[in-house]
Write an enzyme that holds these catalytic residues in place. Sequence first.
Site, PDB file in Angstrom:
ATOM      1  N   ASP A 277      50.080 108.248  66.210  1.00 14.26           N
ATOM      2  CA  ASP A 277      50.141 106.986  65.533  1.00 14.26           C
ATOM      3  C   ASP A 277      50.298 106.198  64.951  1.00 14.26           C
ATOM      4  O   ASP A 277      51.462 105.205  66.237  1.00 14.26           O
ATOM      5  CB  ASP A 277      50.682 107.999  63.917  1.00 14.26           C
ATOM      6  CG  ASP A 277      50.209 108.168  62.053  1.00 14.26           C
ATOM      7  OD1 ASP A 277      49.615 106.692  62.709  1.00 14.26           O
ATOM      8  OD2 ASP A 277      50.309 108.718  61.462  1.00 14.26           O
TER       9      ASP A 277
HETATM   10  C1  BGC Z   1      48.738 106.993  59.127  1.00 13.00           C
HETATM   11  C2  BGC Z   1      47.655 107.284  59.961  1.00 13.00           C
HETATM   12  C3  BGC Z   1      46.597 106.038  60.010  1.00 13.00           C
HETATM   13  C4  BGC Z   1      47.040 105.009  60.867  1.00 13.00           C
HETATM   14  C5  BGC Z   1      46.553 103.868  60.586  1.00 13.00           C
HETATM   15  C6  BGC Z   1      49.103 106.067  60.098  1.00 13.00           C
HETATM   16  O1  BGC Z   1      50.355 105.195  59.011  1.00 13.00           O
HETATM   17  O2  BGC Z   1      50.200 107.511  58.837  1.00 13.00           O
HETATM   18  O3  BGC Z   1      47.091 108.815  59.330  1.00 13.00           O
HETATM   19  O4  BGC Z   1      45.133 106.598  60.829  1.00 13.00           O
HETATM   20  O5  BGC Z   1      47.530 104.510  59.845  1.00 13.00           O
HETATM   21  O6  BGC Z   1      45.775 102.751  59.429  1.00 13.00           O
END
Ligand code: BGC
Length: 733
Positions: A277
């Site tokens: 993530d």
């Molecule tokens: C989130 C994810 C997301 C990623 C990319 C993160 O802050 O937890 O779910 O896919 O950002 O945008």
Amino acid sequence: MKFISKFLFTLTLVITVVLGQHLKDVEIEAKVNELLHQMTFAEKVGQMTQFSGTNKRYEQMIREGKIGSLLNVIGAEVNNRIQKIAVEESRLGIPLVIGLDVIHGYRTIFPIPLAASASWDTVLIRKAAEIAAKEAASAGIHWTFAPMVDIARDPRWGRIAEGAGEDPFLGSAMTRAQVLGFQGKSLADPLTLLACGKHFVAYGGAEGGRDYNTVDISERTLREIYLPPFKAAVDAGVGTLMSAFNEISGVPTSANQFTLRKILKGEWGFDGFVVSDWNSIGELVAHGIAKDRLEAGVKGLTAGVDMDMEGRCYTTDMEALVADGTLSDGLIEDAVRRILRMKFKLGLFEHPYIDENLQKKLILHQDHIQTALELARESIVLLKNEKDVLPLNRKELNTIALIGPLADDKDAPLGTWRCQGKQEDVVTVYEGLKNKFGDDVKIIYAKGCDVKNNSRSEFNKAIKAARKADVVVMVMGESADMSGEAASRADLNLPGVQAELINAIAETNKPIVLVLMNGRPITLSNIESKVTAIVESWHLGIQHGNAVANVLTGDYNPSGKLTVTFPRSVGQIPIYYNHKSSGRPNNPSDKFTSKYIDLPSSPLYPFGYGLSYTEFRYTGIEVENNRLLSTDELVVSVNVKNTGKRGGDEVVQLYIRDMVGSVTRPVKELKGFQRVALEAGEQKTVQFQIPVRNLGAYDLDMNYTVEPGEFGIMVGGNSVNVLTTTVEVVRLK
Ligand code: BGC
């Protein structure tokens, strides 16, 4: 003879397809190996690096083979332009894989996932994912960070909005539908997206429902509650998973060898790749298990995170660690191999660019909008309908007072993660009602208050409107930014002065239909008795207003069922239907049993609950065979009759209970569901066929087993009102 030739034909076809696929896979592996041999260390870690957006510096890095993936770059023209740099100007010409959070639609915005799950309609959910994939792919996107398959038992956690609720069985079904929808029949089809099951794993178990917070759960809970939807994703062929922000019992999931290496890549044989993530590897430093980014990178990679999203932890500094033996080169090779394999499967080497004319043809296509309306209607859950105030009777109705901060709001329906959704595409409830009623019914609109600020200055206008009306429709709830990431709430009542406004309007003694718009269960005990009907409409996407108007007028008979429990009070959380019995199950007449002294233990609305404008009667639950081997199939049938005056859909749910086992089991576990359409007066026999092996659990030694003994079998229209029978699972002699 005819039969034999048909059989031989089918067999040949199957062999050809399987063999064809196998040959393709072999070919891909050979190409991956060939590329790997040519790559420098910097090019390898480049493939494992993902950045957000684009700029001159990133473009130079792409040219130098130092970036393998981008996210958040949107539009066919810009993506083609950047892809050209990777393909034509970098040494090895490896294409980029471009990702985006296409969660519930690209431009055609569908209901948020929690809402969509309330439809229990895997066919329509798959179709919505297919459409989202088409639109996003036409804008040069290859990869979506969806589906979010985290089980959530705590509505304080804002990200409950992004998943399918609290149940692992339902969650798995929703996961499968979305993976198949996004990825289609072949990843190489330019109008499909690579899917990403996230967030691996147990992110929803955050203590106190506070986002990013600590998770401390047993291996049993991990395997039985949180892992099944991820397994379903892998079984459905998902190409990627995303590791999460949280720790599990002391080990952050982005450095967790047990979940990533042992379970995912070992036990499940996952051959796709894992992306971190956003900076979740870098955050290993804040977690306190790495002293710097380099050490964090080593831990992430060793655990099995193949691509680093915005963490800047996989760098050429690792080369020295490989040289001195701290880090195995094999780990890097494995990660790069997985990423390249997926790029080949996506067909990016053969077709790196997208036809720039597709966007215009596909985005907001009329069929897409129609599907958005259908799914929005099915996602609505009727929670209360006293005196049959709904559906609104057009003929007897002269004036509606439409009150509330969300009644004419174009932002809230888009919900969290609205991707390219635009307010201009949204139909508000006000507009939806006007579309339905035209000049037949007068609608007096008064906002009454805001969602967040506490001003009461508009109350009087709203009260006046209510006095003039036959019925009051109040549209209230949460703004879009009150759920989703980093949007945990400690108080789950209607925010601001909305409850106060309901109380003030209730003084007029007019029937009140409360239409809720929210991204999580909210607590309604303080206003529930003041309103005549409650329609849970979540954040339904661009067709929100039309869908609600369809339901309020009875042009669509509501059929949604909750996929998450609605507590009476925050103090009951966590509250979920598949809880354990405890040694002292709640007994109202015995103080020394498991309960509260100031509140019932039961929820306000249970899992699986939802009303209709008609009634369904369940009778005659039967099992085909009540003594079963663990290799058998459990066959259960039940008669469901529409005893009301209008047609409707019912979601028939099957639950089981393992009565006595070596470990404690939940009082109910969902194991099957079916949506059935029934005309007024019509009866259908609904049959479930469930492999007995699906009734098992993890025993004392953590082996998945179906233990012999009695199982309760329950079927009904929600998790509380069920018909019950039993079967016995017997041991193989
Ligand atoms: C989130 C994810 C997301 C990623 C990319 C993160 O802050 O937890 O779910 O896919 O950002 O945008």
